[in-house]
Scaffold this active site. Structure first.
Site, PDB file in Angstrom:
ATOM      1  N   ASP A   1      -0.589  -1.824  -4.091  1.00 55.17           N
ATOM      2  CA  ASP A   1      -1.896  -1.385  -3.665  1.00 55.17           C
ATOM      3  C   ASP A   1      -2.812  -0.822  -3.164  1.00 55.17           C
ATOM      4  OD1 ASP A   1      -4.168  -3.697  -2.304  1.00 55.17           O
ATOM      5  OD2 ASP A   1      -3.270  -2.863  -0.336  1.00 55.17           O
ATOM      6  N   HIS A   2      -4.026  -0.572  -4.461  1.00 52.68           N
ATOM      7  CA  HIS A   2      -4.298   0.678  -3.729  1.00 52.68           C
ATOM      8  C   HIS A   2      -3.809   2.132  -4.143  1.00 52.68           C
ATOM      9  CE1 HIS A   2      -8.251  -1.614  -2.566  1.00 52.68           C
ATOM     10  NE2 HIS A   2      -7.596  -2.063  -2.052  1.00 52.68           N
TER      11      HIS A   2
ATOM     12  N   ASP B   1      -6.741   3.501  -7.901  1.00 52.67           N
ATOM     13  CA  ASP B   1      -7.643   2.518  -7.228  1.00 52.67           C
ATOM     14  C   ASP B   1      -8.575   4.014  -6.897  1.00 52.67           C
ATOM     15  OD1 ASP B   1      -9.997   2.713  -5.639  1.00 52.67           O
ATOM     16  OD2 ASP B   1      -8.826   1.918  -4.056  1.00 52.67           O
TER      17      ASP B   1
ATOM     18  N   ASN C   1      -4.489  -9.313   4.296  1.00 57.27           N
ATOM     19  CA  ASN C   1      -3.684  -8.394   4.754  1.00 57.27           C
ATOM     20  C   ASN C   1      -3.419  -8.457   6.583  1.00 57.27           C
ATOM     21  OD1 ASN C   1      -1.974  -6.537   5.948  1.00 57.27           O
ATOM     22  ND2 ASN C   1      -3.258  -4.551   5.329  1.00 57.27           N
TER      23      ASN C   1
ATOM     24  N   GLY D   1      -9.554  -7.777   0.766  1.00 62.42           N
ATOM     25  CA  GLY D   1     -10.768  -8.096   2.376  1.00 62.42           C
ATOM     26  C   GLY D   1     -10.884  -9.568   2.713  1.00 62.42           C
ATOM     27  N   GLY D   2      -9.402 -10.083   2.175  1.00 64.64           N
ATOM     28  CA  GLY D   2      -9.557 -11.667   2.343  1.00 64.64           C
ATOM     29  C   GLY D   2      -9.783 -11.698   3.632  1.00 64.64           C
ATOM     30  N   THR D   3      -9.133 -11.318   4.416  1.00 62.81           N
ATOM     31  CA  THR D   3      -9.152 -11.840   6.062  1.00 62.81           C
ATOM     32  C   THR D   3     -11.047 -11.551   6.800  1.00 62.81           C
ATOM     33  OG1 THR D   3      -7.264 -10.188   6.108  1.00 62.81           O
ATOM     34  CG2 THR D   3      -9.304 -10.736   8.282  1.00 62.81           C
TER      35      THR D   3
ATOM     36  N   GLY E   1     -10.432  -5.428   6.908  1.00 62.40           N
ATOM     37  CA  GLY E   1     -10.221  -5.165   8.036  1.00 62.40           C
ATOM     38  C   GLY E   1     -10.855  -6.220   8.570  1.00 62.40           C
TER      39      GLY E   1
ATOM     40  N   SER F   1       0.965  -1.613   0.352  1.00 66.14           N
ATOM     41  CA  SER F   1      -0.589  -0.165  -0.075  1.00 66.14           C
ATOM     42  C   SER F   1       0.661   1.312  -0.237  1.00 66.14           C
ATOM     43  CB  SER F   1      -1.033  -0.083   1.170  1.00 66.14           C
ATOM     44  OG  SER F   1       0.076   0.546   2.065  1.00 66.14           O
TER      45      SER F   1
HETATM   46  P1  13P Z   1      -7.277  -7.344   4.837  1.00 66.54           P
HETATM   47  O1  13P Z   1      -6.603  -6.379   5.697  1.00 66.54           O
HETATM   48  O2  13P Z   1      -8.925  -7.614   5.142  1.00 66.54           O
HETATM   49  O3  13P Z   1      -7.056  -8.642   4.740  1.00 66.54           O
HETATM   50  O4  13P Z   1      -7.830  -7.280   3.631  1.00 66.54           O
HETATM   51  C1  13P Z   1      -5.939  -7.163   2.618  1.00 66.54           C
HETATM   52  C2  13P Z   1      -6.432  -6.085   0.951  1.00 66.54           C
HETATM   53  O5  13P Z   1      -7.753  -6.302   1.054  1.00 66.54           O
HETATM   54  C3  13P Z   1      -5.279  -5.615   0.438  1.00 66.54           C
HETATM   55  O6  13P Z   1      -5.847  -4.758  -0.566  1.00 66.54           O
END
Ligand code: 13P
Length: 278
Positions: A80-81, A102, A226, A203-205, A175, A45
């Site tokens: 990223d972004h 983005d 992340n 947003g894989g978390t 997040g 990022s």
């Molecule tokens: P998380 O922090 O939810 O895993 O998302 C990471 C992300 O999408 C980075 O671009």
């Protein structure tokens, strides 16, 4: 990244994008990927770039580690972004192999215009481009957004300007989730069908494993992670520091999160089905 994600699209698995924050994290991710023979995407990022000392420092660290550690699996270095055309150009000029522009906070016409300019520049240098439609919710690096689901019309317009990968916002957030993730799989499938592009899920978390598997079936080829690694690493570092109050060597402190982080990485790679796909 194009070759990696086209292969994933064909093979119906996804490649992990892990965000990096420093040299040690980069090393842990590269080593775990090499060990499991997985292709990997190192996402950075703008906040992490600033923290690490600048675009060129990130590029030196990644390229240096690939060489020193004899990494043989495919590695993409991805912005990223990226928030502006200038930011994407800076990353491209120092050796990033992929960028995300983005423009999700702008009206779609503005988003398309800035994305097109990045596509033209990136493609002239052999670099790939990810773009976002709709808006991914939550907060990352102090940048917060209200979730807005992507429309099929916007996804098609974005495809038509020549991007390589599309991140349609379909219910995921950066997040931790407040409650359950509500992914719109139907629209995911429609967008995949209409664009035929490798799709990216941010947003894989915190997305349940079953939903991640379903998302891969619906066209997701890249999953961004992340927070999950941050939590795994911090948990063990905290425990280490509480156990031994006399420790002060920063190398020992940072390294104390290595095992937990690598475990979390391998678990995710297994879930995505990309082990032995290098
Ligand atoms: P998380 O922090 O939810 O895993 O998302 C990471 C992300 O999408 C980075 O671009």
């Amino acid at each position: 990244m194009k070759e990696m994600l086209e292969k994933a699209k064909e093979g119906k698995y996804a490649v992990a994008h892990f965000n990096i924050n420093n040299l040690e994290w980069t090393r842990f991710i590269l080593e775990a990927s090499e060990e499991s023979k997985s292709p990997v995407i190192l996402g950075v990022s703008e906040g992490a770039i600033k923290y690490m000392g600048g675009y060129s420092i990130v590029s030196f660290i990644v390229h240096g580690l690939i060489m020193e550690l004899n990494i043989t699996v495919p590695v993409a270095l991805h912005l990223d972004h990226g928030s502006s055309i200038e930011s994407c150009k800076k990353a491209i000029d120092v050796g990033f192999t992929s960028v995300m522009i983005d423009g999700s906070k702008y009206p779609i016409e503005e988003n398309l215009k800035m994305t097109k300019e990045v596509v033209d520049y990136a493609h002239s240098k052999g670099v790939t481009v990810e773009a976002e439609v709709g808006a991914i919710g939550g907060e990352e690096d102090g940048v917060a957004n209200e979730l807005m689901y992507a429309t099929i019309e916007d996804a098609e317009k974005m495809k038509n300007i020549g991007i390589d990968f599309l991140a349609p916002a379909l219910g995921s957030v950066h997040g931790l989730y407040k409650g359950e993730a509500k992914l719109n799989f139907e629209r995911m499938m429609e967008i995949r069908k209409i664009t035929n592009l490798p799709l990216v899920l941010h947003g894989g978390t915190g997305i349940p494993d079953e939903q991640i598997k379903k998302a891969i079936e619906c066209g997701i080829c890249k999953l961004n992670i992340n927070t999950e690694l941050q939590i795994a690493w911090t948990h063990d570092v905290r425990e280490f520091l509480e156990k031994d109050k006399s420790v002060y060597d920063p190398r020992k402190v940072i390294k104390s999160g290595e095992v937990a982080m690598k475990k979390a990485i391998i678990k995710k790679l297994e879930l995505l089905g990309c082990i032995h796909k290098a």
